[in-house]
Design an enzyme around this catalytic site. Structure first.
Site, PDB file in Angstrom:
ATOM      1  N   HIS A  41      21.647  27.821 -34.454  1.00 14.43           N
ATOM      2  CA  HIS A  41      21.262  28.466 -33.197  1.00 14.43           C
ATOM      3  C   HIS A  41      22.311  29.429 -32.671  1.00 14.43           C
ATOM      4  O   HIS A  41      22.003  30.548 -32.252  1.00 14.43           O
ATOM      5  CB  HIS A  41      20.969  27.409 -32.130  1.00 14.43           C
ATOM      6  CG  HIS A  41      20.672  28.018 -30.784  1.00 14.43           C
ATOM      7  ND1 HIS A  41      19.600  28.864 -30.589  1.00 14.43           N
ATOM      8  CD2 HIS A  41      21.317  27.940 -29.585  1.00 14.43           C
ATOM      9  CE1 HIS A  41      19.586  29.260 -29.322  1.00 14.43           C
ATOM     10  NE2 HIS A  41      20.605  28.724 -28.705  1.00 14.43           N
ATOM     11  N   ASP A  96      12.339  32.890 -38.113  1.00 17.09           N
ATOM     12  CA  ASP A  96      12.465  31.576 -37.464  1.00 17.09           C
ATOM     13  C   ASP A  96      11.283  31.233 -36.569  1.00 17.09           C
ATOM     14  O   ASP A  96      11.102  30.079 -36.197  1.00 17.09           O
ATOM     15  CB  ASP A  96      13.799  31.432 -36.727  1.00 17.09           C
ATOM     16  CG  ASP A  96      13.969  32.381 -35.551  1.00 17.09           C
ATOM     17  OD1 ASP A  96      13.164  33.327 -35.395  1.00 17.09           O
ATOM     18  OD2 ASP A  96      14.935  32.186 -34.792  1.00 17.09           O
ATOM     19  N   HIS A  97      10.453  32.186 -36.240  1.00 16.06           N
ATOM     20  CA  HIS A  97       9.154  31.972 -35.575  1.00 16.06           C
ATOM     21  C   HIS A  97       8.522  33.329 -35.341  1.00 16.06           C
ATOM     22  O   HIS A  97       9.108  34.366 -35.668  1.00 16.06           O
ATOM     23  CB  HIS A  97       9.290  31.214 -34.243  1.00 16.06           C
ATOM     24  CG  HIS A  97      10.415  31.701 -33.388  1.00 16.06           C
ATOM     25  ND1 HIS A  97      10.409  32.921 -32.787  1.00 16.06           N
ATOM     26  CD2 HIS A  97      11.604  31.136 -33.080  1.00 16.06           C
ATOM     27  CE1 HIS A  97      11.538  33.094 -32.128  1.00 16.06           C
ATOM     28  NE2 HIS A  97      12.292  32.032 -32.300  1.00 16.06           N
ATOM     29  N   CYS A 145      14.160  29.314 -31.194  1.00 19.15           N
ATOM     30  CA  CYS A 145      15.154  29.600 -32.238  1.00 19.15           C
ATOM     31  C   CYS A 145      15.909  28.367 -32.721  1.00 19.15           C
ATOM     32  O   CYS A 145      15.890  28.027 -33.906  1.00 19.15           O
ATOM     33  CB  CYS A 145      16.149  30.635 -31.732  1.00 19.15           C
ATOM     34  SG  CYS A 145      15.417  32.222 -31.295  1.00 19.15           S
ATOM     35  N   ASP A 179      15.518  36.828 -36.953  1.00 20.03           N
ATOM     36  CA  ASP A 179      15.151  36.241 -35.669  1.00 20.03           C
ATOM     37  C   ASP A 179      13.892  36.883 -35.087  1.00 20.03           C
ATOM     38  O   ASP A 179      13.820  38.117 -34.959  1.00 20.03           O
ATOM     39  CB  ASP A 179      16.326  36.427 -34.693  1.00 20.03           C
ATOM     40  CG  ASP A 179      16.464  35.289 -33.714  1.00 20.03           C
ATOM     41  OD1 ASP A 179      15.428  34.808 -33.219  1.00 20.03           O
ATOM     42  OD2 ASP A 179      17.594  34.866 -33.445  1.00 20.03           O
ATOM     43  N   ASP A 180      12.901  36.060 -34.750  1.00 14.02           N
ATOM     44  CA  ASP A 180      11.681  36.505 -34.057  1.00 14.02           C
ATOM     45  C   ASP A 180      10.796  37.418 -34.906  1.00 14.02           C
ATOM     46  O   ASP A 180      10.035  38.224 -34.367  1.00 14.02           O
ATOM     47  CB  ASP A 180      12.027  37.234 -32.757  1.00 14.02           C
ATOM     48  CG  ASP A 180      12.544  36.305 -31.666  1.00 14.02           C
ATOM     49  OD1 ASP A 180      12.928  35.170 -31.984  1.00 14.02           O
ATOM     50  OD2 ASP A 180      12.588  36.723 -30.489  1.00 14.02           O
TER      51      ASP A 180
END
Length: 500
Positions: A139, A344-345, A80, A41-42
């Site tokens: 999510h 995810d980004h 997300c 994540d992130d």
């Protein structure tokens, strides 16, 4: 429709549902490869493998040496839930629901079979794969739909996708509490934001949730080996998502004064605050020493402290990835297991004055992607790729037919030939009432605002940190790229009143 490649006319074949049936009908064929998919994540591409030599990421760096390492991977939506929805369904967003965090909850979880989009997990599961999710893949952090302060529900987010969906909430009680958890078992939600955005507790790896997730994945890997069936194991780690929490030993890897600051901390020339965001997620952590703002940068000292916290969280999750990869080797599974690591980004760490994601700038859209294939050497891939390409790539890995209507294309040919001249070499992204096109040299973004259409163009050959919008200086280039951008304009912002 498909504008990333020609529309598929092929029809999906129905393969035997169980591995035993596959083996009986194909006695001489090699078993399909297992797939270990690690979602982080992130995670922006700030690792040693990407040239950030100040980052301690030895496990991911080692994997990167063995992998196709994608230097220009861009997510489709910089938040997300929507980014993961795009990953799972392989289609560009057609409605504003699909650029929101509840995309899977609304469009998959609440829909009956035949009415919902088919995830690549469902395709694998229907064709002999045993699918297990550990941690955050869609999510919701344990794969079940419920609000932050509610008890865990029995409403699964991805019906039809999983044989098992597992999570160890430990001392936090629920996955949502764990997601925003601190080492003493507290969490941001129940404390109503009266917390710091970081923590360095002197605890073991299991003192934070990702350590429990790694252990659970390791135990499940042993079971999967015994099954003797091709598997998809998805492992979703929380860090470095806010709060930036990690055991103290990972903080101690860094000398804070040596951590670099954002190379450009300002609103891009000829742009506006409307193209950015006010760092609301970051500022929810009310006990932070300073607040982020688009009016001025935070102090250098506090900026370094927060960047230190982010990097400590990266090093912590890197160690958890290492444990999982070591177990894959220990169990003798590595020689027939494809490993994918996906962020995810990205995340602005003071870049463009932003602390967060939720923009159509590279810092929010560019993320980690590496894919290791057994028996294949590592490759550096600089061509532009999209998260939308992962669905067809996994189908090809599994030997499954192409899926009609997907908007991406398999990366396998590009992995085999990194300079593939026929590769598309561009990607689309969507957010903030904007549609964005990334090519090898430019990012063109069209925003649909109350005052009309606003165009921004950034030239990475001259301006690698997006400090100046040159749309007004290069109208011919805007016109040229606009034709390509319009191919990816699904009209989602024209169809509905606003971003939900």
């Amino acid at each position: 429709m498909s504008f990333l490649k020609p529309f598929f006319l092929s029809v999906a074949l129905v393969w035997p549902v169980c591995h035993e049936s596959f083996a009986l009908q194909n006695p001489t064929e090699k078993s399909p490869p297992n797939i270990l998919f690690i979602a982080i994540d992130d995670l922006r591409p700030e690792l040693g493998a990407y040239g950030a030599d100040y980052v301690h990421s030895p496990n991911l760096d080692r994997l990167a040496q063995q992998s196709s390492l994608f230097h220009n991977h861009f997510v489709t939506v910089p938040t997300c839930g929507a980014s993961r929805y795009n990953l799972l369904v392989g289609k560009l967003p057609q409605s504003t629901v699909e650029v929101g965090n509840m995309a899977a909850a609304q469009l998959i979880s609440k829909k009956a079979e035949g009415e919902r989009p088919v995830t690549f997990l469902e395709r694998l599961r229907g064709n002999g794969y045993y699918t297990v999710g550990v941690g955050k893949i869609s999510h919701h952090p344990d794969g079940y739909v419920y609000d932050y302060l509610e008890p865990k529900s029995d409403q699964i987010e991805l019906p039809g996708s999983w044989d098992e969906m597992l999570f160890d909430a430990g001392k936090w009680g629920t996955a949502h509490n764990a997601f925003f958890g601190y080492a003493d078992g507290s969490n941001r939600n129940t404390l109503k934001g009266q917390v710091k955005p970081y923590e360095a507790a002197d605890v073991t790896d299991e003192g934070y949730p990702d350590g429990l997730t790694a252990n659970l994945a390791i135990e499940k890997m042993k079971d999967l080996k015994e099954k003797g069936q091709p598997f998809f194991l998805g492992v979703g780690f929380f860090k470095p998502h806010l709060p930036f929490t990690a055991p103290k030993k990972y903080w101690d890897l860094y000398e804070e004064s040596e951590i670099p600051l954002a190379p450009f901390a300002g609103i891009p020339e000829s742009s506006s605050k409307a193209s950015l965001l006010a760092s609301g997620e970051f500022n929810q952590y009310a006990l932070g020493e300073e607040k982020a703002s688009l009016d001025a940068a935070m102090s250098d000292a506090y900026s370094r402290k927060v960047r230190h916290a982010y990097l400590a969280a990266v090093s912590y999750v890197d160690a958890q990835v290492g444990k999982v990869l070591d177990e894959l080797e220990k169990q003798g599974l590595a020689e027939n297991t494809i490993v994918v690591v996906w962020g995810d980004h990205g995340w602005h760490l003071g870049d463009q004055l932003v602390w967060g994601k939720h923009t159509l700038f590279d810092r929010a859209l560019q993320s980690v992607l590496m894919i290791r294939r057994p028996g294949k050497s590592g490759e550096q891939i600089t061509q532009i790729v999209s998260t939308t390409d992962i669905y067809p790539t996994i189908l090809e890995f599994a030997g499954l037919p192409e899926e009609a209507g997907l908007d991406g294309e398999s990366l396998v040919a590009l992995m085999d030939e990194p300079q593939l001249p026929t590769w598309r070499n561009y990607a689309y992204s969507y957010y903030n009432r904007g549609v964005s096109l990334r090519t090898a040299q430019y990012r063109l973004t069209e925003y649909l605002r109350k005052e009309g259409k606003i165009i921004e163009l950034y030239d990475f050959n001259k301006d690698p940190y997006q400090s100046k919008n040159v749309a007004g200086d290069q109208p011919q280039k805007v016109e040229q790229l606009m034709n390509l951008l319009e191919k990816g304009n699904t009209g989602l912002y024209q169809k509905e009143a606003g971003d939900k």
